[in-house]
Design an enzyme around this catalytic site. Structure first.
Site, PDB file in Angstrom:
ATOM      1  N   TYR A 123       0.846  -1.197   0.000  1.00  0.00           N
ATOM      2  CA  TYR A 123       0.000   0.000   0.000  1.00  0.00           C
ATOM      3  C   TYR A 123       0.884   1.251   0.000  1.00  0.00           C
ATOM      4  O   TYR A 123       0.581   2.246  -0.654  1.00  0.00           O
ATOM      5  CB  TYR A 123      -0.912   0.008   1.235  1.00  0.00           C
ATOM      6  CG  TYR A 123      -1.902   1.164   1.276  1.00  0.00           C
ATOM      7  CD1 TYR A 123      -3.181   1.000   0.778  1.00  0.00           C
ATOM      8  CD2 TYR A 123      -1.553   2.400   1.819  1.00  0.00           C
ATOM      9  CE1 TYR A 123      -4.097   2.050   0.808  1.00  0.00           C
ATOM     10  CE2 TYR A 123      -2.457   3.453   1.856  1.00  0.00           C
ATOM     11  CZ  TYR A 123      -3.728   3.270   1.352  1.00  0.00           C
ATOM     12  OH  TYR A 123      -4.627   4.303   1.383  1.00  0.00           O
ATOM     13  N   LYS A 178       8.368  -8.751  23.646  1.00  0.00           N
ATOM     14  CA  LYS A 178       8.602  -9.784  24.662  1.00  0.00           C
ATOM     15  C   LYS A 178      10.053 -10.294  24.663  1.00  0.00           C
ATOM     16  O   LYS A 178      10.671 -10.436  25.712  1.00  0.00           O
ATOM     17  CB  LYS A 178       7.650 -10.958  24.387  1.00  0.00           C
ATOM     18  CG  LYS A 178       7.637 -12.007  25.476  1.00  0.00           C
ATOM     19  CD  LYS A 178       6.685 -11.604  26.546  1.00  0.00           C
ATOM     20  CE  LYS A 178       6.548 -12.657  27.617  1.00  0.00           C
ATOM     21  NZ  LYS A 178       5.592 -12.203  28.637  1.00  0.00           N
ATOM     22  N   ASP A 201       7.554 -10.313  32.729  1.00  0.00           N
ATOM     23  CA  ASP A 201       7.415  -8.864  32.582  1.00  0.00           C
ATOM     24  C   ASP A 201       7.467  -8.140  33.925  1.00  0.00           C
ATOM     25  O   ASP A 201       8.216  -7.182  34.084  1.00  0.00           O
ATOM     26  CB  ASP A 201       6.099  -8.517  31.874  1.00  0.00           C
ATOM     27  CG  ASP A 201       5.968  -9.241  30.555  1.00  0.00           C
ATOM     28  OD1 ASP A 201       6.995  -9.727  30.042  1.00  0.00           O
ATOM     29  OD2 ASP A 201       4.842  -9.339  30.033  1.00  0.00           O
ATOM     30  N   HIS A 227       6.286  -7.878   0.379  1.00  0.00           N
ATOM     31  CA  HIS A 227       6.375  -7.664   1.827  1.00  0.00           C
ATOM     32  C   HIS A 227       7.704  -8.204   2.346  1.00  0.00           C
ATOM     33  O   HIS A 227       7.858  -9.412   2.526  1.00  0.00           O
ATOM     34  CB  HIS A 227       5.225  -8.380   2.545  1.00  0.00           C
ATOM     35  CG  HIS A 227       3.918  -7.670   2.392  1.00  0.00           C
ATOM     36  ND1 HIS A 227       3.487  -6.709   3.268  1.00  0.00           N
ATOM     37  CD2 HIS A 227       2.964  -7.765   1.446  1.00  0.00           C
ATOM     38  CE1 HIS A 227       2.312  -6.248   2.881  1.00  0.00           C
ATOM     39  NE2 HIS A 227       1.964  -6.876   1.772  1.00  0.00           N
TER      40      HIS A 227
HETATM   41  N1  GLN Z   1      -5.082  -2.991  -0.596  1.00  0.00           N
HETATM   42  C1  GLN Z   1      -3.962  -2.873  -1.482  1.00  0.00           C
HETATM   43  C2  GLN Z   1      -3.993  -3.926  -2.585  1.00  0.00           C
HETATM   44  O1  GLN Z   1      -4.792  -4.819  -2.554  1.00  0.00           O
HETATM   45  C3  GLN Z   1      -2.658  -2.988  -0.684  1.00  0.00           C
HETATM   46  C4  GLN Z   1      -2.471  -4.341  -0.086  1.00  0.00           C
HETATM   47  C5  GLN Z   1      -1.341  -4.401   0.881  1.00  0.00           C
HETATM   48  O2  GLN Z   1      -0.802  -3.402   1.304  1.00  0.00           O
HETATM   49  N2  GLN Z   1      -1.011  -5.620   1.303  1.00  0.00           N
HETATM   50  O3  GLN Z   1      -3.214  -3.846  -3.508  1.00  0.00           O
END
Ligand code: GLN
Length: 543
Positions: A94, A399, A244, A185
């Site tokens: 995103y 943690k 903790d 990611h």
């Molecule tokens: N919602 C956006 C998409 O589908 C971004 C998805 C995301 O950031 N994982 O491309």
């Protein structure tokens, strides 16, 4: 410990910090985690955070993924001021789309082919070199994607640094400014080289120092506590024997010695010998000023007849506050007569970073950002009613960082690695009504199970393990006689973050041995079962 001569400021003022702006992805916190594992300090803030309201300057900014489409009405957008700050920016998923969209609203569209899961990323070579974001990596790498939208055009001023079969613009970079965007990611383990990409960004591009270590944090935090509390201030806190509260208590003790008062409430539903052990560890080994409130009978009496799990939790939580408050009053009275110290003004709370993240993360377009909720059973009427101020020395830590901090403070390995134990204790592991006899059975069975796990060298591999007592009974035959007795449920899970968990895959022979010992040694039990439920759909505890 000698008084550290460091300026007592929060970590984001003392360490080069990467700011992660959260657009609501379920993985945002992992970005922060990965960076910290690289010894680069990072904090997460909601994407609605305005730069003008930030009183520190980040070394770099990461825009996270998120569930929205940038072109949707009401979709969240980052404060444009971040792009004028001059520090490097990396958009992830995103975040990438946000970078493209702000250049031109037609740059992002709904894709025809959605990409969920593995993809092969190809870093593009320009003049024989891959971009510095991919430095030290193979030209082709496995990555993980999760998106439906895509870039339709390359935003002006940018060039392509990586592609996949489906994404022409899987990685882009500005030609002159340090602005990057990637569709993949890097923060999830399914992207094996992801950490290296984050390192290239944070260290290589932002120039952040890799000096976030617990050894450094300890000195700074002690200085911060001393400054906050002052020369005479006194602090009160509850301890449970868990990691903790023990680490927080030890830190307070290092900072202000006996002006920190720890209270352990024995609620009658603790594990076998636990109260004694906690007392020994905290008071004898760690030198913490500890008061034990023996209130077991009050708790057990009050639990009589309660079947419902929520009611049990509420009762125990409420009673805990009553007992704690009583002790606090005594301590305060004594403090009032003390010459060397002042009033009790502070209440120690073992809030961890995941709690903070949960309370600030950006969860919906309407941006209902929850106010910081009560964690660790904070007696609200004490802080609000009596004007106690909160002190939360662990609120920036995950943690495993708390465990590392514990090691730095000299807390024994066994305690530092201890499995979590719920506040309501065995009461929520005796399913249905809690009676002293049933608590005793669960306690003994639990002790056998945990001891055998330790003996088998499995304790540190398991996130949490315990024995519970089922409310129903079963028929068995023992010594040629028919019996109608209790059922023990064993639960053990593997987990990294306690958000998701899998049942631990014990060898059958191990479980058989545990079952045999429990049936032989715990009177009133004739069956043992192992719980094979994952989380979700199950929770780790049974009630
Ligand atoms: N919602 C956006 C998409 O589908 C971004 C998805 C995301 O950031 N994982 O491309």
């Amino acid at each position: 410990m000698a008084a550290p001569s460091i300026d007592p400021e929060p970590p984001h003022k003392l360490f080069d910090t990467i700011l992660t702006l959260d657009f609501g992805s379920q993985y945002t916190h992992l970005i922060t985690r990965r960076l910290r594992e690289l010894n680069v300090y990072s904090e997460m803030l909601p994407c609605t955070q305005k730069l003008a309201d930030l009183d520190w300057k980040p070394a770099g900014i990461i825009l996270s993924g998120g569930p929205y489409s940038v072109y949707e009405e009401g979709a969240p957008h980052a404060d444009p001021a971040y792009f004028e700050l001059g520090v490097p920016i990396l958009g992830i998923c995103y975040g990438l789309q946000e970078i493209a969209y702000r250049a031109h609203s037609e740059n992002v569209i709904a894709g025809t082919a959605r990409e969920y899961g593995h993809a092969d990323l190809k870093a593009k070579r320009v003049d024989g070199h891959v971009d510095r974001l991919f430095k030290g990596l193979e030209d082709e790498m496995k990555v993980w994607m999760s998106h439906g939208d895509k870039l339709a055009k390359l935003p002006e001023g940018f060039h392509v640094i990586a592609t996949t079969q489906n994404s022409e613009y899987a990685g882009i970079a500005h030609k002159t400014k340090p602005i990057y965007g990637i569709q993949l990611h890097p923060e999830v383990t399914h992207t094996p080289d992801g950490t290296k990409i984050l390192e290239n960004f944070a260290v290589g591009i932002c120039g952040a120092k890799q000096n976030w270590t617990m050894a450094k944090f300890v000195d700074q935090e002690i200085a911060r506590i001393r400054k906050l509390v002052g020369e005479k201030g006194q602090v009160l806190g509850a301890v449970s024997g868990g990691v903790d509260s023990t680490v927080a208590a030890k830190l307070m003790h290092e900072a202000i010695g006996d002006r920190f008062h720890a209270v352990l409430v024995d609620n009658g539903v603790m594990r076998l010998n636990e109260c004694e052990q906690v007392k020994q560890t905290l008071s004898d080994h760690l030198g913490i000023n500890l008061i034990v409130a023996h209130a077991g009978q009050q708790f057990l009496d009050g639990l009589k007849g309660i079947q419902d799990p929520e009611q049990k939790r509420k009762f125990i939580g409420g009673k805990f506050i009553d007992v704690f408050e009583e002790e606090a009053k005594k301590i305060e009275e004594a403090a009032a007569h003390s010459e060397k110290a002042g009033k009790i003004e502070w209440f120690l709370q073992g809030t961890l970073y995941p709690d903070v993240i949960e309370s600030i993360s950006f969860k919906g377009p309407s941006a209902t950002i929850k106010t910081h909720h009560n964690v660790g059973g904070l007696p609200k009427r004490m802080t609000e009613g009596q004007g106690l101020k909160l002190i939360e020395p662990l609120r920036e830590l995950f943690k495993d960082e708390v465990r590392e901090l514990g090691r730095q403070l000299g807390i024994a390995h066994d305690l530092v690695m201890r499995h979590p134990f719920p506040g309501p204790g065995i009461a929520i592991r005796v399913l249905g009504e809690v009676t002293p006899e049933r608590v005793e059975m669960a306690r003994k069975a639990d002790h056998i199970f945990i001891s055998m796990i330790r003996e088998a060298g499995l304790y540190d591999k398991i996130g949490q393990a315990f024995a519970a007592l089922d409310p129903s009974r079963a028929v068995g035959v023992m010594g040629d006689k028919r019996v109608y007795e209790n059922i023990v449920l064993l639960r053990a899970v593997e987990t990294t973050d306690f958000m998701t968990a899998n049942p631990y895959p014990f060898e059958n022979s191990f479980l058989t041995k545990v079952a045999t010992r429990i049936i032989n040694e715990v009177h009133g039990v004739c069956r043992v079962a192992y719980d094979y439920t994952s989380k979700p759909p199950g929770t780790i505890e049974l009630e």
